[in-house]
Write a protein that holds these residues in place. Structure first.
Motif, short mmCIF file in Angstrom:
data_model
loop_
_atom_site.label_atom_id
_atom_site.label_comp_id
_atom_site.label_asym_id
_atom_site.label_seq_id
_atom_site.Cartn_x
_atom_site.Cartn_y
_atom_site.Cartn_z
N GLY A 87 17.49 -27.50 27.88
CA GLY A 87 17.67 -26.04 27.88
C GLY A 87 16.41 -25.24 28.06
O GLY A 87 16.41 -24.20 28.72
N LYS A 88 15.29 -25.69 27.49
CA LYS A 88 14.05 -24.93 27.58
C LYS A 88 13.49 -24.91 29.00
O LYS A 88 12.63 -24.08 29.33
N TRP A 104 26.48 -22.41 35.88
CA TRP A 104 26.51 -23.54 36.80
C TRP A 104 27.38 -23.13 37.99
O TRP A 104 28.44 -22.54 37.82
N ARG A 160 29.60 -18.39 26.36
CA ARG A 160 28.21 -18.80 26.57
C ARG A 160 27.98 -19.38 27.95
O ARG A 160 26.88 -19.29 28.49
N TYR A 161 29.01 -20.00 28.54
CA TYR A 161 28.85 -20.71 29.79
C TYR A 161 29.74 -20.10 30.87
O TYR A 161 30.92 -19.79 30.62
N PHE A 213 15.38 -24.44 31.76
CA PHE A 213 16.21 -23.67 32.68
C PHE A 213 15.57 -22.29 32.94
O PHE A 213 15.15 -21.62 32.00
N LEU A 269 27.79 -28.47 30.19
CA LEU A 269 26.66 -27.57 30.01
C LEU A 269 26.09 -27.62 28.60
O LEU A 269 24.87 -27.46 28.42
N SER A 270 26.92 -27.85 27.60
CA SER A 270 26.37 -27.91 26.24
C SER A 270 25.47 -29.13 26.09
O SER A 270 24.41 -29.06 25.45
N LEU A 325 24.75 -19.03 30.50
CA LEU A 325 24.22 -20.18 31.21
C LEU A 325 25.18 -20.49 32.36
O LEU A 325 26.36 -20.74 32.12
N TYR A 334 19.92 -19.35 33.44
CA TYR A 334 20.38 -18.30 32.54
C TYR A 334 20.45 -16.99 33.33
O TYR A 334 19.47 -16.60 33.98
N GLU A 392 22.29 -28.46 28.19
CA GLU A 392 21.44 -27.49 27.50
C GLU A 392 20.70 -28.13 26.32
O GLU A 392 19.53 -27.83 26.07
#
Length: 514
Positions: free
Chosen positions: A283-284, A190, A154-155, A286, A275-276, A188, A178, A279
């Motif tokens: 998260g919304k 970084w 996911r990251y 990004f 990141l978790s 996602l 993203y 997020e």
């Protein structure tokens, strides 16, 4: 008079400690593997030694790629490997998903999908693999998104060592963002904020020196971030060097810092934790970006053209051998599929195509070590080429046993394509084949068309997928040859390839547009 004081941003600085894996750059490959195996031993010891420390200061270790883990499980006792598994399950060690930091642009399709295969060994033992880390390389082709996403990643953490590369100078996306593939898969992302320090940036702000150095440097960096419009109250700093031994200093500095200061809060962490949590909070907000992120470092392959050409040939031949072995396994009950040989060949090629370039182009401490690095590095290329020959020969024999013998001289066109259709058939031979010389449907070619000896080109109609077709060979008296390769041009429905005098290629023409 009135003074207006802005509230202090309550920063939380996540510190991810790892060692950057450069195969054959600072040390020969075998020594680099030993360094990273030793680091895992030290990480287990440091995790145990700091268990009574405050949670945010306890040692956590990030394993940059699974090549390190593969070497570890091959050289350590099973109970030692199990300790790594348990530490990863407990959130003390992060295992990231990529096999190595590759030049993804030069990998074949099957080879690209292999970058997550070693990680599957650890996933089957309950280890979560939710992140991938790519350090040094200043980009990763768009195709890695669906590959990593299909493996559960996911990251993605990028530490692009840019120097003169354009990414940091071309209005890059705000961190994090993203990154979406054409098929809708997302990661996602970084990336480290300094184009020169990359994965070393934590050292720039004193995290290997002491609390006083952090106090002098880190607040300045955070103020610059805030002034640049960075909107979040958490940031990640990586601390790593090339093939460096495990650094325990960051954990000690974090412990002393948090005893002395309330803000910013420092925390030893795994990258995925950062990141978790970010997020979950933001998260919304990004942004989403699509498009390729090419790495200009892939051009370094031009620095060793002969080996680069052999590597590309090995990519193609290995995929062909894998498909032929699949066909042999389908049709011949006595054939044994070469899992181990294929796995080892793919791993060797991925290691050769790793971002350090031709092994031996490195910081040489001793001349004999440079010679050792070159010899070990070239073995990652020579072994797959030998394996491909053996796999192909055994698979071809397995298929041949199941092909009915034709009543007349024939060429059997074996297709490992996924689709039914026509196509060129190539027959390699060390010596001329009289039957093919007499058949006007076959054309003999030599020179740059054949790697060794000569070859014949013919044409097959409607070969079934993963099957074969019998092409009778007939000598036709008085019939002029109809060459497959017409004069100095090779054409299909889309393109014409024109050949020049004394050189293989003159131009490629798009037949629709001219």
């Amino acid at each position: 008079k009135r003074e207006y004081l802005q509230p202090v941003r309550e920063w939380e600085v996540f510190v991810a400690v790892h060692s950057h894996c450069d195969v054959g750059f600072t040390h020969p490959p075998s020594e680099a593997a030993a360094i990273h195996s030793k680091n895992l031993d030290l990480a287990l010891a440091a995790i145990s030694a700091t268990r009574s420390w405050p949670e945010e200061a306890q040692v956590k270790w990030t394993v940059e790629n699974t090549w390190q883990l593969q070497n570890y499980r091959r050289t350590r006792a099973p109970e030692r490997v199990e300790q790594v598994v348990e530490a990863a399950k407990a959130g003390r060690i992060e295992i990231t998903a990529c096999y190595l930091h590759n030049h993804f642009e030069i990998l074949g399709t099957n080879q690209l999908h292999r970058i997550t295969w070693e990680g599957e060994w650890w996933k089957r033992r309950g280890v979560p693999l939710t992140s991938a880390m790519l350090s040094d390389i200043p980009g990763a082709t768009w195709g890695v998104i669906p590959v990593l996403a299909s493996a559960g990643v996911r990251y993605l953490f990028m530490a692009p060592n840019n120097f003169g590369a354009p990414f940091h100078r071309c209005d890059p996306p705000p961190r994090p963002f993203y990154w979406r593939a054409r098929g809708g898969e997302e990661l996602l992302v970084w990336y480290t904020g300094d184009p020169r320090w990359a994965y070393i940036e934590g050292a720039r702000y004193g995290l290997l020196e002491g609390v006083e150095a952090v106090a002098a440097k880190l607040p300045v960096h955070l103020a610059e971030l805030e002034g640049s419009g960075y909107p979040y109250d958490a940031v990640l700093l990586q601390v790593a060097f090339d093939n460096d031994p495990l650094q325990a200093a960051p954990a000690q500095i974090v412990r002393l810092w948090n005893e002395a200061y309330l803000v910013p809060k420092l925390r030893i962490a795994l990258p995925s934790e950062f990141l978790s949590e970010l997020e979950a909070r933001y998260g919304k907000a990004f942004p989403v970006y699509e498009g390729d992120w090419p790495s200009w470092w892939a051009a370094s392959v031009a620095g060793y053209p002969e080996e680069g050409a052999r590597s590309r040939r090995a990519h193609r031949k290995l995929e062909q051998a894998e498909r032929l072995a699949t066909l042999a396994d389908m049709v011949n009950e006595a054939y044994t599929y070469p899992h181990t040989s294929l796995d080892e060949a793919y791993d060797d090629l991925l290691t050769f195509d790793e971002h350090s370039g031709l092994k031996g182009v490195w910081v040489a401490f001793r001349q004999h070590k440079q010679a050792q690095a070159t010899a070990e590095g070239l073995a990652y290329l020579s072994r797959p080429l030998k394996a491909v020959s053996a796999i192909t020969e055994a698979a071809a024999a397995g298929v041949e046993e199941k092909i009915p013998r034709p009543k007349e001289p024939s060429v059997i066109a074996v297709s490992t394509s996924y689709q039914k259709g026509p196509g060129l058939v190539r027959v390699d031979s060390a010596e001329p084949i009289p039957e093919l010389d007499q058949d006007p449907n076959w054309q003999r070619l030599a020179g740059h068309f054949a790697y060794e000896g000569l070859c014949y080109l013919g044409y097959a109609q409607d070969v079934p997928p993963f099957s074969w077709q019998d092409i009778p060979v007939r000598a036709r008296a008085g019939t002029a040859k109809q060459p497959v390769l017409g004069g100095k041009a090779l054409a299909n429905h889309y393109y014409t390839i024109e050949l020049g005098d004394g050189r293989p290629l003159s131009q490629i023409v798009d037949r629709e547009t001219g």
